[in-house]
Design a protein around this motif. Structure first.
Motif, PDB file in Angstrom:
ATOM      1  N   LYS A 241      52.140 -35.468 -56.687  1.00  0.00           N
ATOM      2  CA  LYS A 241      52.879 -36.742 -56.937  1.00  0.00           C
ATOM      3  C   LYS A 241      54.330 -37.104 -57.276  1.00  0.00           C
ATOM      4  CE  LYS A 241      49.776 -39.006 -59.245  1.00  0.00           C
ATOM      5  NZ  LYS A 241      48.899 -39.805 -60.086  1.00  0.00           N
TER       6      LYS A 241
ATOM      7  N   ARG B 153      51.571 -35.552 -48.932  1.00  0.00           N
ATOM      8  CA  ARG B 153      51.863 -36.227 -50.048  1.00  0.00           C
ATOM      9  C   ARG B 153      53.291 -36.331 -50.445  1.00  0.00           C
ATOM     10  NH1 ARG B 153      47.485 -36.666 -54.916  1.00  0.00           N
ATOM     11  NH2 ARG B 153      48.106 -38.859 -55.532  1.00  0.00           N
ATOM     12  N   LYS B 154      54.024 -37.398 -50.562  1.00  0.00           N
ATOM     13  CA  LYS B 154      55.384 -37.364 -50.898  1.00  0.00           C
ATOM     14  C   LYS B 154      55.814 -37.640 -52.119  1.00  0.00           C
ATOM     15  CE  LYS B 154      59.497 -40.271 -49.943  1.00  0.00           C
ATOM     16  NZ  LYS B 154      59.875 -41.551 -49.516  1.00  0.00           N
TER      17      LYS B 154
ATOM     18  N   ASP C 278      47.046 -32.037 -50.681  1.00  0.00           N
ATOM     19  CA  ASP C 278      47.618 -32.681 -49.338  1.00  0.00           C
ATOM     20  C   ASP C 278      48.925 -32.437 -49.010  1.00  0.00           C
ATOM     21  OD1 ASP C 278      47.939 -34.643 -47.505  1.00  0.00           O
ATOM     22  OD2 ASP C 278      47.690 -36.306 -48.659  1.00  0.00           O
TER      23      ASP C 278
ATOM     24  N   ASN D  64      46.711 -31.398 -57.222  1.00  0.00           N
ATOM     25  CA  ASN D  64      46.715 -32.557 -56.570  1.00  0.00           C
ATOM     26  C   ASN D  64      47.629 -33.752 -57.330  1.00  0.00           C
ATOM     27  OD1 ASN D  64      45.731 -33.140 -54.099  1.00  0.00           O
ATOM     28  ND2 ASN D  64      44.133 -32.434 -54.953  1.00  0.00           N
TER      29      ASN D  64
END
Ligand SMILES: NC(=O)c1ccc[n+]([C@@H]2O[C@H](COP(=O)([O-])OP(=O)(O)OC[C@H]3O[C@@H](n4cnc5c(N)ncnc54)[C@H](O)[C@@H]3O)[C@@H](O)[C@H]2O)c1
Length: 305
Positions: free
Chosen positions: A172, A249-250, A246, A168
């Motif tokens: 990012k 998520r960019k 996710d 996760n």
């Protein structure tokens, strides 16, 4: 060639030791903590002890200055004074000992935290970079400064409870520790080569590999949340969601063009690699690439950096 690592018992230093020894380099390591691997010439001591640094510098052809407190240590109670002592005074001690010993080749591990110049950590790295510039100029040292973004490995169980937590965080935008190791090895090779370094001494950003294109990033999820992820990793979409990731998520992607030009850096580990590891190892993630049982202890923190 004899390469002195400061902080060679940590995450990056251990992998570097393994790689440099495998290709036949003579590795020395000055660290307070014992090494996780055998074979390097280990000097147990602090870079705050000038005599110990002087001793460790003997016979070195190149220094990779790694030892520092970083973001995670701020959260673990290290004070601004601790940061200043190790990251600023320690860096001075290592540069000065290298200059006195005539060691010209030097790799400094800085951080993208310099982009947060008023933070305790970022400021100490700015001062470290500044000292490197001065030593390069004053002593004719060839210094490559690397600025990796965060790279704590997934198997560091003192930081990440499981692979999903690490994954996760990686989504990012991040760099894998193996790619940071590659950047260091390529920097050492560049310093060993005949071609002089560009002026001023290079400061190189180290980011990971991405399958996403500029267009993907500029037009993120144009067809709904998770659509850009699906375009590249459709077969792993369900796995990602069921693992708590996710897909919408960019990532923030950094410019590494100078790093490619100067040292030939070519990052390998991407989101595709992450999903392959998730498929292969599940939430436990891959084991540490060396036998260090200490890394397998239960997590003390609940939240990734
Ligand atoms: N880990 C990251 O996400 C990250 C990101 C960007 C930059 N960096 C930089 O990369 C470098 C290494 O990171 P890492 O993750 O391998 O760190 P790490 O914490 O795993 O290793 C640091 C090592 O330094 C040693 N050390 C501490 N005090 C010392 C002293 N007084 N004398 C000698 N050694 C001492 C520690 O014992 C440890 O082995 C640091 O310079 C850090 O600022 C790290």
């Amino acid at each position: 060639m004899r390469i002195l690592l400061t902080g060679g018992s940590g995450d990056l230093g251990t992998l570097l030791t393994q790689e440099l020894q495998a290709r036949g380099d003579d590795v020395a390591n000055i660290d307070m903590a014992p090494p996780k691997l055998e074979g390097a010439d280990f000097i147990q001591g602090s870079i705050l002890d000038r005599e110990a640094v002087k001793k460790a510098m003997q016979g070195a052809d190149c220094v990779v200055h790694i030892a520092a407190w970083h973001g995670i240590h701020e959260q673990q109670g290290k004070t601004p004074a601790d940061f200043h002592d190790l990251n600023v005074t320690g860096t001075f001690n290592v540069l000065q000992a290298a200059a006195e010993a005539g060691v010209k080749k030097f790799v400094f591990i800085s951080s993208t935290s310099v982009d947060d110049p008023y933070s305790v950590y970022g400021h100490t790295k700015i001062l470290g970079e500044e000292m490197c510039r001065a030593y390069a100029h004053r002593h004719g040292m060839e210094i490559i400064t690397l600025r990796p973004r965060a790279f704590i490995p997934s198997w560091n169980r003192a930081v990440y409870e499981d692979y999903a937590q690490w994954a996760n965080w990686f989504m990012k935008g991040a760099v894998h520790v193996d790619d940071v190791k590659q950047a260091v090895v390529k920097s050492i090779d560049r310093l060993q080569g005949d071609e002089p370094l560009p002026e001023p001494a290079p400061v190189l950003t180290v980011d990971g590999a991405y399958e996403y294109t500029h267009d993907d990033l500029n037009d993120w999820d144009a067809e709904g949340p998770g659509s850009t992820f699906k375009k590249h990793y459709a077969e792993d979409y369900e796995l990602a969601v069921s693992s708590g990731l996710d897909p919408a998520r960019k990532p923030k992607v950094l410019d590494i063009s100078l790093t490619r030009d100067v040292i030939g850096y070519a990052p390998v580990f991407s989101l595709k690699s992450l999903l392959a590891e998730l498929r292969e190892y599940g939430l436990q993630g891959p084991p540490a690439p060396f036998a260090d049982r200490k890394q397998q202890q239960p997590a003390q923190r609940k939240h990734a950096p």
